[in-house]
Design an enzyme around this catalytic site. Sequence first.
Site, PDB file in Angstrom:
ATOM      1  N   PHE A 208       0.813  -1.227   0.000  1.00  0.00           N
ATOM      2  CA  PHE A 208       0.000   0.000   0.000  1.00  0.00           C
ATOM      3  C   PHE A 208       0.845   1.275   0.000  1.00  0.00           C
ATOM      4  CE2 PHE A 208       0.932  -0.053   4.544  1.00  0.00           C
ATOM      5  CZ  PHE A 208       1.077   1.298   4.820  1.00  0.00           C
TER       6      PHE A 208
ATOM      7  N   LYS B  56      -1.056  -7.268  -9.405  1.00  0.00           N
ATOM      8  CA  LYS B  56      -2.056  -7.387  -8.323  1.00  0.00           C
ATOM      9  C   LYS B  56      -1.684  -6.314  -7.304  1.00  0.00           C
ATOM     10  CE  LYS B  56      -2.972  -8.549  -4.624  1.00  0.00           C
ATOM     11  NZ  LYS B  56      -3.314  -7.529  -3.602  1.00  0.00           N
TER      12      LYS B  56
ATOM     13  N   GLU C 276      -4.869  -4.013  -2.136  1.00  0.00           N
ATOM     14  CA  GLU C 276      -6.323  -3.812  -2.089  1.00  0.00           C
ATOM     15  C   GLU C 276      -6.678  -2.546  -1.317  1.00  0.00           C
ATOM     16  OE1 GLU C 276      -4.455  -5.972  -0.620  1.00  0.00           O
ATOM     17  OE2 GLU C 276      -5.276  -6.786   1.239  1.00  0.00           O
TER      18      GLU C 276
ATOM     19  N   SER D  58       5.296  -6.793   3.346  1.00  0.00           N
ATOM     20  CA  SER D  58       5.823  -7.086   4.680  1.00  0.00           C
ATOM     21  C   SER D  58       6.630  -8.389   4.660  1.00  0.00           C
ATOM     22  CB  SER D  58       4.664  -7.200   5.661  1.00  0.00           C
ATOM     23  OG  SER D  58       3.835  -8.272   5.263  1.00  0.00           O
TER      24      SER D  58
ATOM     25  N   CYS E 146       9.519   2.104   3.586  1.00  0.00           N
ATOM     26  CA  CYS E 146      10.409   0.976   3.911  1.00  0.00           C
ATOM     27  C   CYS E 146      11.836   1.468   4.126  1.00  0.00           C
ATOM     28  CB  CYS E 146      10.377  -0.052   2.808  1.00  0.00           C
ATOM     29  SG  CYS E 146      11.033   0.586   1.279  1.00  0.00           S
TER      30      CYS E 146
ATOM     31  N   GLU F 232       9.111  -3.941  13.084  1.00  0.00           N
ATOM     32  CA  GLU F 232       9.002  -2.788  12.191  1.00  0.00           C
ATOM     33  C   GLU F 232       7.752  -2.014  12.631  1.00  0.00           C
ATOM     34  OE1 GLU F 232       7.941  -3.688   8.106  1.00  0.00           O
ATOM     35  OE2 GLU F 232       9.045  -1.946   7.386  1.00  0.00           O
TER      36      GLU F 232
HETATM   37  P1  NAD Z   1       1.552  -6.576   2.964  1.00  0.00           P
HETATM   38  O1  NAD Z   1       2.580  -7.651   3.041  1.00  0.00           O
HETATM   39  O2  NAD Z   1       0.425  -6.612   3.925  1.00  0.00           O
HETATM   40  O3  NAD Z   1       0.862  -6.592   1.504  1.00  0.00           O
HETATM   41  C1  NAD Z   1       1.636  -6.623   0.333  1.00  0.00           C
HETATM   42  C2  NAD Z   1       0.857  -7.351  -0.760  1.00  0.00           C
HETATM   43  O4  NAD Z   1       0.660  -8.715  -0.377  1.00  0.00           O
HETATM   44  C3  NAD Z   1      -0.532  -6.779  -1.022  1.00  0.00           C
HETATM   45  O5  NAD Z   1      -0.767  -6.773  -2.411  1.00  0.00           O
HETATM   46  C4  NAD Z   1      -1.467  -7.747  -0.303  1.00  0.00           C
HETATM   47  O6  NAD Z   1      -2.724  -7.878  -0.927  1.00  0.00           O
HETATM   48  C5  NAD Z   1      -0.721  -9.063  -0.371  1.00  0.00           C
HETATM   49  N1  NAD Z   1      -0.956  -9.909   0.798  1.00  0.00           N
HETATM   50  C6  NAD Z   1      -1.265  -9.499   2.072  1.00  0.00           C
HETATM   51  N2  NAD Z   1      -1.361 -10.578   2.894  1.00  0.00           N
HETATM   52  C7  NAD Z   1      -1.098 -11.666   2.126  1.00  0.00           C
HETATM   53  C8  NAD Z   1      -1.016 -13.058   2.407  1.00  0.00           C
HETATM   54  N3  NAD Z   1      -1.240 -13.539   3.633  1.00  0.00           N
HETATM   55  N4  NAD Z   1      -0.702 -13.891   1.394  1.00  0.00           N
HETATM   56  C9  NAD Z   1      -0.467 -13.434   0.144  1.00  0.00           C
HETATM   57  N5  NAD Z   1      -0.530 -12.112  -0.169  1.00  0.00           N
HETATM   58  C10 NAD Z   1      -0.842 -11.252   0.796  1.00  0.00           C
HETATM   59  O7  NAD Z   1       2.349  -5.211   3.011  1.00  0.00           O
HETATM   60  P2  NAD Z   1       1.763  -3.724   3.168  1.00  0.00           P
HETATM   61  O8  NAD Z   1       1.271  -3.548   4.554  1.00  0.00           O
HETATM   62  O9  NAD Z   1       0.856  -3.418   2.044  1.00  0.00           O
HETATM   63  O10 NAD Z   1       3.107  -2.855   2.953  1.00  0.00           O
HETATM   64  C11 NAD Z   1       3.966  -2.466   3.991  1.00  0.00           C
HETATM   65  C12 NAD Z   1       5.159  -3.386   4.087  1.00  0.00           C
HETATM   66  O11 NAD Z   1       5.871  -3.401   2.867  1.00  0.00           O
HETATM   67  C13 NAD Z   1       6.170  -2.934   5.129  1.00  0.00           C
HETATM   68  O12 NAD Z   1       6.638  -4.060   5.818  1.00  0.00           O
HETATM   69  C14 NAD Z   1       7.292  -2.315   4.296  1.00  0.00           C
HETATM   70  O13 NAD Z   1       8.561  -2.330   4.899  1.00  0.00           O
HETATM   71  C15 NAD Z   1       7.256  -3.194   3.098  1.00  0.00           C
HETATM   72  N6  NAD Z   1       7.884  -2.534   1.972  1.00  0.00           N
HETATM   73  C16 NAD Z   1       9.123  -2.938   1.601  1.00  0.00           C
HETATM   74  C17 NAD Z   1       9.767  -2.299   0.550  1.00  0.00           C
HETATM   75  C18 NAD Z   1      11.146  -2.721   0.121  1.00  0.00           C
HETATM   76  O14 NAD Z   1      11.558  -2.310  -0.942  1.00  0.00           O
HETATM   77  N7  NAD Z   1      11.863  -3.511   0.892  1.00  0.00           N
HETATM   78  C19 NAD Z   1       9.127  -1.243  -0.116  1.00  0.00           C
HETATM   79  C20 NAD Z   1       7.858  -0.861   0.293  1.00  0.00           C
HETATM   80  C21 NAD Z   1       7.243  -1.514   1.338  1.00  0.00           C
END
Ligand code: NAD
Length: 497
Positions: A150, A174, A177, A227, A282, A382
């Site tokens: 997000f 994808k 959401e 994450s 991040c 985090e």
């Molecule tokens: P998230 O892991 O909740 O969601 C990321 C994606 O995975 C979304 O599209 C979501 O629909 C999907 N998803 C969520 N739960 C899932 C599951 N159980 N199984 C399969 N898919 C699933 O992450 P977020 O909260 O949207 O984003 C924040 C996180 O992203 C933070 O931890 C941040 O550090 C990380 N991030 C890392 C970088 C990097 O380059 N290292 C960059 C941006 C964000």
Amino acid sequence: MHSTLPLYIDGEFSQSKSKRKIPVTNPATQLILTETPCATEEEINKAVASAKTAFQSWKETPSPERARLMLRYQQLLKDNHDDIAEILSQETGKIFADAKGDVWRGIEVVEQACNISSMMMGETAENVARDIDTYSYVQPLGVCAGITPFNFPAMIPLWMFPLAIACGNTFILKPSEQDPMTPMRLAELFDEAGFPKGLLQVVHGDKEQVDQILNHPDIKAISFVGSSPVGQHVYRTGTHNLKRVQCMTGAKNHMVIMPDANKQQVINNLVGASVGAAGQRCMAISVAVFVGESKAWIPEIKEAIAQVKPGLWNEEDAGFGPLINPQSKKRVLSLIEHGKKEGAHCELDGSSFTHSEFPEGNWVGPTLFSGITTDMTLYKEEIFGPVLLTMESESLEQAVDLINQNPSGNGTSLFTNSGGAARHFQHNIEVGQVGINVPIPVPLPFFSFTGWKNSFHGDQHAYGKQGVRFYTETKTITSRWFDEDTLHGPNMTITLK
Ligand code: NAD
């Protein structure tokens, strides 16, 4: 009534048949902006089939032609920069300047994708054995997919699909959401740029749709950003299914402050890097490590951070917006409470901050802790909120050890005026992206985004040369032509004097 967002499949923006929908809300007001449909299995299969068909002709399209279309796309993104940023602000709560930055960092990757012809050049060597030459080409993989978080709904999708498509692949996106309207606008502009149909498909949803993508036999490569726990699931399942996978995941980024640093620069940079964008970056600095006498600056840093006011995306004096959703706010508040119980000193507490006109927003004010130790939950997790932890260190070496022991390795920075200290730090630190007097060292797209340790799973990083390698396969050709046929055979066309 709010509308439901369409899917983008086979060159059409069409409504999903799914009954399952997730509301997209404005984090400052909780008003529902739209609903995200969770694409059905059939719809995802249709998207992949269309991408597979489109790949057959797209891979044969010369790279300069692919680049020309990408140039048109980057111009459309620039022309619509403000409009995309406004949508982004509505659904993420980011202030307008941050939203524009989010879009801009994505446009820079598209600009880089316009150089695809030279980035896809192979290597050659003549006479590797007598009369034998070897040369290599890079060729696209097929259907690739991207799953995005997000927190950067423009930049991160743009890290992925423009480069993958410029390389000659087709792509299934994808998006998160929680803020899918921005990626949808990116898809509309992609459509407007005149690419052949089927190159980009956007399917919405959550875990269910991600799992279908991870198990789809026709998808060759997966890019994931999100994450750590989800990234580990994506990496395990994707590689188990023999796909190429790159996962950019969670972080805990430290800034080390030497006593010889420029104090005012430290204050200015640390404030923006820690609580800016509500700490939902991040690469945000979540831990400031003060070496020796620099700890005397903590009260001034606290004072500066206290001045940063959360607010609406278009409020002039707003320094950052609300958190993305009520669950994130609850999580951050509970980490703050936990920190207090574990004995950390909460020097500045933003837990009770609220906006006078929009009290229902997911607000958390700037927060600062001192007295942090590495066994505290606040340090180990985090936080992803506007919370800065401060620690003290007796020496640079001790600060380097602290950072190297942390399982994350996304970003770090050192503030100093000493070249020797900078060199020691950059050489010995076990983190993939290092800033010297630069607080958030995100590399420009001609480099790659090179997080280390638990912040990355895979072999090739996002964008830059490594991104091109990730989205292509190398073919190496060893060739020999026989002189007796070429020079003296029945079809001889050249005469040697
Ligand atoms: P998230 O892991 O909740 O969601 C990321 C994606 O995975 C979304 O599209 C979501 O629909 C999907 N998803 C969520 N739960 C899932 C599951 N159980 N199984 C399969 N898919 C699933 O992450 P977020 O909260 O949207 O984003 C924040 C996180 O992203 C933070 O931890 C941040 O550090 C990380 N991030 C890392 C970088 C990097 O380059 N290292 C960059 C941006 C964000």
